[in-house]
Design a protein around this motif. Structure first.
Motif, short mmCIF file in Angstrom:
data_model
loop_
_atom_site.label_atom_id
_atom_site.label_comp_id
_atom_site.label_asym_id
_atom_site.label_seq_id
_atom_site.Cartn_x
_atom_site.Cartn_y
_atom_site.Cartn_z
N MET A 83 40.74 36.16 42.93
CA MET A 83 40.29 34.82 43.00
C MET A 83 39.34 34.44 41.89
SD MET A 83 37.53 32.61 44.18
CE MET A 83 37.16 32.69 42.59
N PRO A 84 38.54 35.34 41.36
CA PRO A 84 37.60 34.89 40.33
C PRO A 84 38.31 34.21 39.17
CG PRO A 84 37.17 37.17 40.95
CD PRO A 84 38.47 36.79 41.57
N HIS A 85 37.64 33.21 38.62
CA HIS A 85 38.13 32.51 37.44
C HIS A 85 37.11 32.72 36.33
CE1 HIS A 85 41.35 30.05 39.32
NE2 HIS A 85 40.62 30.28 40.41
N ILE A 86 37.60 33.05 35.15
CA ILE A 86 36.75 33.18 33.97
C ILE A 86 37.14 32.09 32.99
CG2 ILE A 86 36.13 34.62 31.99
CD1 ILE A 86 36.60 37.07 33.75
N HIS A 87 36.14 31.30 32.60
CA HIS A 87 36.32 30.26 31.60
C HIS A 87 35.52 30.67 30.37
CE1 HIS A 87 37.81 27.29 34.63
NE2 HIS A 87 37.11 28.08 35.41
N LEU A 88 36.20 30.92 29.28
CA LEU A 88 35.56 31.34 28.03
C LEU A 88 35.59 30.16 27.06
CD1 LEU A 88 34.57 33.63 26.05
CD2 LEU A 88 36.99 34.02 25.57
N GLU A 89 34.43 29.74 26.61
CA GLU A 89 34.33 28.69 25.60
C GLU A 89 33.60 29.27 24.39
OE1 GLU A 89 32.37 25.23 27.12
OE2 GLU A 89 33.66 25.13 28.89
N TYR A 90 34.08 28.94 23.20
CA TYR A 90 33.43 29.47 22.01
C TYR A 90 33.54 28.47 20.86
CZ TYR A 90 38.24 30.81 20.78
OH TYR A 90 39.58 30.80 20.51
N LYS A 93 38.84 43.05 44.43
CA LYS A 93 39.72 44.05 45.05
C LYS A 93 41.03 44.26 44.30
CE LYS A 93 38.01 43.77 49.75
NZ LYS A 93 37.02 42.83 50.01
N VAL A 94 41.59 43.17 43.74
CA VAL A 94 42.89 43.24 43.07
C VAL A 94 42.75 42.62 41.69
CG1 VAL A 94 45.32 42.57 43.22
CG2 VAL A 94 44.04 43.02 45.31
N ALA A 95 43.11 43.38 40.65
CA ALA A 95 42.94 42.90 39.28
C ALA A 95 43.70 41.59 39.02
CB ALA A 95 43.37 43.97 38.28
N THR A 96 44.87 41.43 39.66
CA THR A 96 45.66 40.22 39.42
C THR A 96 45.03 38.98 40.05
OG1 THR A 96 47.09 40.75 41.30
CG2 THR A 96 47.86 41.43 39.11
N ASP A 97 43.98 39.16 40.83
CA ASP A 97 43.28 37.99 41.37
C ASP A 97 42.44 37.29 40.31
OD1 ASP A 97 44.31 38.22 43.89
OD2 ASP A 97 42.53 39.13 44.79
N ILE A 98 42.13 37.98 39.22
CA ILE A 98 41.30 37.39 38.15
C ILE A 98 42.18 36.51 37.28
CG2 ILE A 98 39.78 37.87 36.21
CD1 ILE A 98 39.41 40.72 37.41
N LYS A 99 41.73 35.28 37.10
CA LYS A 99 42.43 34.34 36.23
C LYS A 99 41.46 33.90 35.14
CE LYS A 99 43.40 32.88 40.21
NZ LYS A 99 43.35 34.07 41.04
N SER A 100 41.84 34.09 33.89
CA SER A 100 40.94 33.75 32.80
C SER A 100 41.65 32.89 31.77
CB SER A 100 40.37 35.02 32.16
OG SER A 100 41.41 35.82 31.64
N ARG A 101 40.85 32.11 31.09
CA ARG A 101 41.38 31.25 30.04
C ARG A 101 40.28 30.97 29.03
NH1 ARG A 101 40.42 30.11 35.15
NH2 ARG A 101 41.59 28.36 35.83
N ASN A 125 38.12 40.60 31.83
CA ASN A 125 38.82 40.90 33.09
C ASN A 125 38.60 42.35 33.49
OD1 ASN A 125 39.80 38.29 32.94
ND2 ASN A 125 41.95 38.86 33.08
N GLN A 126 38.71 43.26 32.52
CA GLN A 126 38.51 44.68 32.82
C GLN A 126 37.08 44.95 33.28
OE1 GLN A 126 39.82 46.10 28.98
NE2 GLN A 126 41.86 46.64 29.75
N ALA A 127 36.11 44.32 32.62
CA ALA A 127 34.71 44.52 32.99
C ALA A 127 34.44 43.98 34.39
CB ALA A 127 33.80 43.84 31.97
N LEU A 128 35.01 42.83 34.72
CA LEU A 128 34.82 42.26 36.05
C LEU A 128 35.45 43.16 37.10
CD1 LEU A 128 33.89 40.05 37.97
CD2 LEU A 128 35.92 38.74 37.35
#
Length: 122
Positions: free
Chosen positions: A1-8, A35-43, A25-28
């Motif tokens: 479920m976590p979402h990562i938003h990267l702005e640069y 619990k599940v790596a595929t729950d992380i969504k990043s952009r 994603n790996q660090a999180l």
């Protein structure tokens, strides 16, 4: 479920978002709080329209927003923030003529109002 938003900022040299997103994603996931790596969504979004301070041209930034479902305690959120900031420092290519501000912000999404479904191929 976590979402990562990267702005640069677009003045970063040799900054490639895909390896940075993978590293975040790996660090999180390595924190053990997902619990599940595929729950992380990043952009990632490269910002070309920004201003740092009063317009100093030798400044750059990378800002990571992590959206988590509500219910995690302060210690957990602090650990996640610290681990992602450490990962970001390791993933950032050296910048010869720029001072780079690295930031991690933890945002909380109210669990009661977050909906998710997974559509699988048939």
């Amino acid at each position: 479920m976590p979402h990562i938003h990267l702005e640069y900022s677009d003045n970063l040299k040799d900054f490639h978002s895909q390896p940075v997103l993978l590293g975040l994603n790996q660090a999180l996931f390595a924190t053990g709080h997902v619990k599940v790596a595929t729950d992380i969504k990043s952009r990632a979004i490269c910002q070309s329209d920004y201003l740092i301070g009063l317009g100093e041209s030798n400044q750059a930034y990378v800002h990571v927003k992590v959206s988590l479902l509500s219910g995690r305690d302060m210690a957990t959120k602090t650990e996640i923030s610290n681990q992602l900031l450490l990962a970001l420092q390791q993933l950032l290519p050296k910048q010869m003529h720029l001072t780079v501000q690295l930031c991690v912000e933890i945002l909380e999404m109210e669990s009661a109002f977050y909906g998710k479904t997974v559509v699988v191929p048939t």
